[in-house]
Write an enzyme that holds these catalytic residues in place. Structure first.
Site, PDB file in Angstrom:
ATOM      1  CD  GLU A 119       0.969  -6.822  -7.311  1.00  0.00           C
ATOM      2  OE1 GLU A 119       1.781  -5.774  -7.325  1.00  0.00           O
ATOM      3  OE2 GLU A 119      -0.134  -6.744  -6.896  1.00  0.00           O
ATOM      4  CB  VAL A 157      -9.384  -4.465  -4.799  1.00  0.00           C
ATOM      5  CG1 VAL A 157     -10.499  -3.330  -5.350  1.00  0.00           C
ATOM      6  CG2 VAL A 157      -8.940  -4.287  -3.605  1.00  0.00           C
ATOM      7  N   GLY A 180       0.865  -1.249   0.092  1.00  0.00           N
ATOM      8  CA  GLY A 180      -0.069   0.137  -0.141  1.00  0.00           C
ATOM      9  C   GLY A 180       0.839   1.286   0.007  1.00  0.00           C
ATOM     10  N   GLY A 181       2.234   1.151  -0.255  1.00  0.00           N
ATOM     11  CA  GLY A 181       2.979   2.443  -0.343  1.00  0.00           C
ATOM     12  C   GLY A 181       3.671   2.695   0.798  1.00  0.00           C
ATOM     13  CG  HIS A 203       1.631  -2.453 -10.989  1.00  0.00           C
ATOM     14  ND1 HIS A 203       1.981  -1.837  -9.585  1.00  0.00           N
ATOM     15  CD2 HIS A 203       1.539  -3.958 -10.747  1.00  0.00           C
ATOM     16  CE1 HIS A 203       1.570  -3.103  -8.713  1.00  0.00           C
ATOM     17  NE2 HIS A 203       1.441  -4.112  -9.533  1.00  0.00           N
ATOM     18  CE  LYS A 226      19.127   2.473 -12.396  1.00  0.00           C
ATOM     19  NZ  LYS A 226      19.973   3.800 -11.847  1.00  0.00           N
ATOM     20  CB  ILE A 238      11.942   0.962 -13.346  1.00  0.00           C
ATOM     21  CG1 ILE A 238      12.751  -0.253 -13.005  1.00  0.00           C
ATOM     22  CG2 ILE A 238      11.679   1.022 -14.812  1.00  0.00           C
ATOM     23  CD1 ILE A 238      12.374  -1.317 -13.233  1.00  0.00           C
ATOM     24  NE  ARG A 274      -4.130  -8.500  -0.441  1.00  0.00           N
ATOM     25  CZ  ARG A 274      -3.834  -7.638  -1.385  1.00  0.00           C
ATOM     26  NH1 ARG A 274      -5.131  -7.751  -2.271  1.00  0.00           N
ATOM     27  NH2 ARG A 274      -3.289  -6.624  -1.706  1.00  0.00           N
ATOM     28  NE  ARG A 326      -8.561  -0.417  -6.709  1.00  0.00           N
ATOM     29  CZ  ARG A 326      -7.571  -1.119  -5.998  1.00  0.00           C
ATOM     30  NH1 ARG A 326      -7.219  -0.736  -4.747  1.00  0.00           N
ATOM     31  NH2 ARG A 326      -6.857  -2.067  -6.321  1.00  0.00           N
TER      32      ARG A 326
END
Length: 447
Positions: A275, A295, A164-165, A208, A201, A203, A292, A338
């Site tokens: 991912e 979303v 989540g950043g 994504h 590194k 990018i 999991r 979303r």
């Protein structure tokens, strides 16, 4: 097959699971906090049980209360949804110790995948492309400085656990590194209970792209599609699409093969998402695995013609992947928006409150997954996601046109939402042309 499943979650994902259980003939038990006593997921379930006050640590993250709720209602399985306890390996082990099936992967796979630096080591050993960076966690700032001189700036600091950043910082020089390293460590400790960090590194302008994996207990693993997740703000996804935008079919097949290899290297079971980042030269790199339901699983369902929640439940009950799943083919194009209770005009700050009016769009190719209606109270204690608008059409151009129409029909009053911002994105020429990357919003919407 299970007789009764407890849903250890709330909001739209709890309702999504309840609907799948209904179609499978499985009873479902909802848990709720006192803030959710009037919630739709509680009303829709066969039974419901209160597990604590509004604070997540005292309710939806309270393992003892959730296990007790499952026991007193005679549930033989628990579905965690996403968020909360869905990627908590200790919770999985507690379920196992109490003879309750956890609908998801085994605790060992979750523990390995949640430690991103260790997962990357497994990928390296399996010859799966990873972004150049630290070998495991970085012990201190001096070690970080030496590494960054070798791999060169820019770099990104990441928390070894969580997502989540949180704990992420981009560094363009050594001063940034010195400033941000302690900040990232403190943020990681607060969010995930550990300050372990690793460095990669960085990018510039990557895409994504994630791949949906299904793996059964026999070891059979398949990939059932890809998703484009490049439209983000502060590492949080806003729009997802399936299939990925303008991704060459040969490259898609290649990355799918690596995604399956990655799942097998982790001895993965259940549903999962592998991912990758894709750079401007179409080089791809593994970044993480989510253990999991995502979303954005809905866009894969739309183009693949399958129900991923049902697949997840079937595999956890011991069913094997059917041969025909090998031949599922993508049809058309799907986009998910979303709809969050946030104010885009004020740096996306949360906007809790009472919904005074709610009108959902409809028509062909339009799906809305939500838990809200007119009169709903949006609590400040939980995630800001209100609804997911999923659009399907024959191709991306038509899906965008249908999305414009659906967003114009979508009305939520009483609180701020991301609906107006989604309309702005759809009006952007670069988005329409598919010229997107993870910094798209920062560059195109600087205001």
């Amino acid at each position: 097959m299970f007789k009764r499943i407890l849903i250890a979650n709330r909001g739209e994902i709890a309702i999504r699971i309840i609907r799948a259980c209904r179609e499978m003939g499985v009873d479902c038990v909802a848990v709720y906090s006192t803030a959710d006593k009037d919630s739709l997921h509680r009303k829709m379930a066969d039974q419901s049980i209160c597990i604590g006050p509004p604070q997540p640590l005292k309710s939806y993250l309270n393992i003892d209360n959730i296990i007790t709720a499952a026991q007193v209602t005679n549930c033989d399985a628990i579905h965690p949804g996403y968020g909360f306890l869905s990627e908590n390996d200790r919770f999985v082990q507690v379920c196992h110790n109490n003879n309750i099936i956890f609908i998801g992967p085994p605790s060992e796979a979750i523990a390995l995948a949640s430690n991103k630096s260790k997962a990357i080591e497994v990928m390296k050993n399996s010859r799966i492309p990873v972004i150049p960076g630290s070998d495991g966690n970085i012990a201190d700032l001096d070690s970080a400085i030496k590494l960054c001189k070798r791999i060169r700036y820019p770099v990104i600091i990441k928390a070894a656990f969580g997502g989540g950043g949180k704990g992420m910082r981009i560094c363009y020089n050594q001063k940034d590194l010195a400033d941000f390293f302690p900040m990232a460590r403190a943020e990681s400790e607060k969010a995930f209970g550990t300050g372990e960090l690793y460095i990669e590194k960085y990018i510039l302008k990557p895409r994504h792209i994630e791949f949906q994996i299904i793996a059964d207990d026999s070891g059979r693993t398949i990939c059932v599609g890809e998703r484009e997740c490049s439209i983000q703000r502060r590492h949080q996804k806003l729009i997802e699409e399936a299939p990925a935008v303008n991704l060459p079919s040969k490259l898609s097949r290649t990355i799918r093969e690596y995604a399956v290899r990655a799942a097998r290297a982790l001895k993965y079971r259940s549903l999962g998402t592998i991912e990758f980042l894709l750079d401007e030269n179409n080089n791809f790199y593994f970044i993480e695995i989510n253990t999991r339901i995502q979303v954005e699983h809905t866009v894969t369902e739309a183009v693949m013609g399958m129900d991923l929640i049902k697949e997840q439940i079937l595999i956890s009950s011991g069913e094997m992947i059917e041969n025909k799943k090998e031949y599922y083919g993508s049809r058309g194009h799907a986009i998910e928006f979303r709809i969050n209770a946030e104010d885009p005009q004020n740096d996306f700050v949360p906007s809790p409150g009472k919904i005074t009016k709610c009108l959902f769009p409809g028509g062909p190719g339009v799906r809305v997954d939500t838990f809200i209606n007119t009169g709903s109270i949006i609590s400040p204690f939980y995630d800001s996601l209100l609804a997911k608008l999923i659009i399907w059409d024959s191709d991306r151009k038509n899906a965008i046109a249908r999305s414009v129409r659906a967003l114009n029909e979508f009305e939520i009053e009483g609180i701020r939402t991301t609906i107006p911002f989604h309309k702005r994105i759809l009006a952007n020429r670069k988005f329409v042309e598919g010229d997107i990357h993870t910094h798209f919003i920062e560059e195109e919407f600087k205001d």
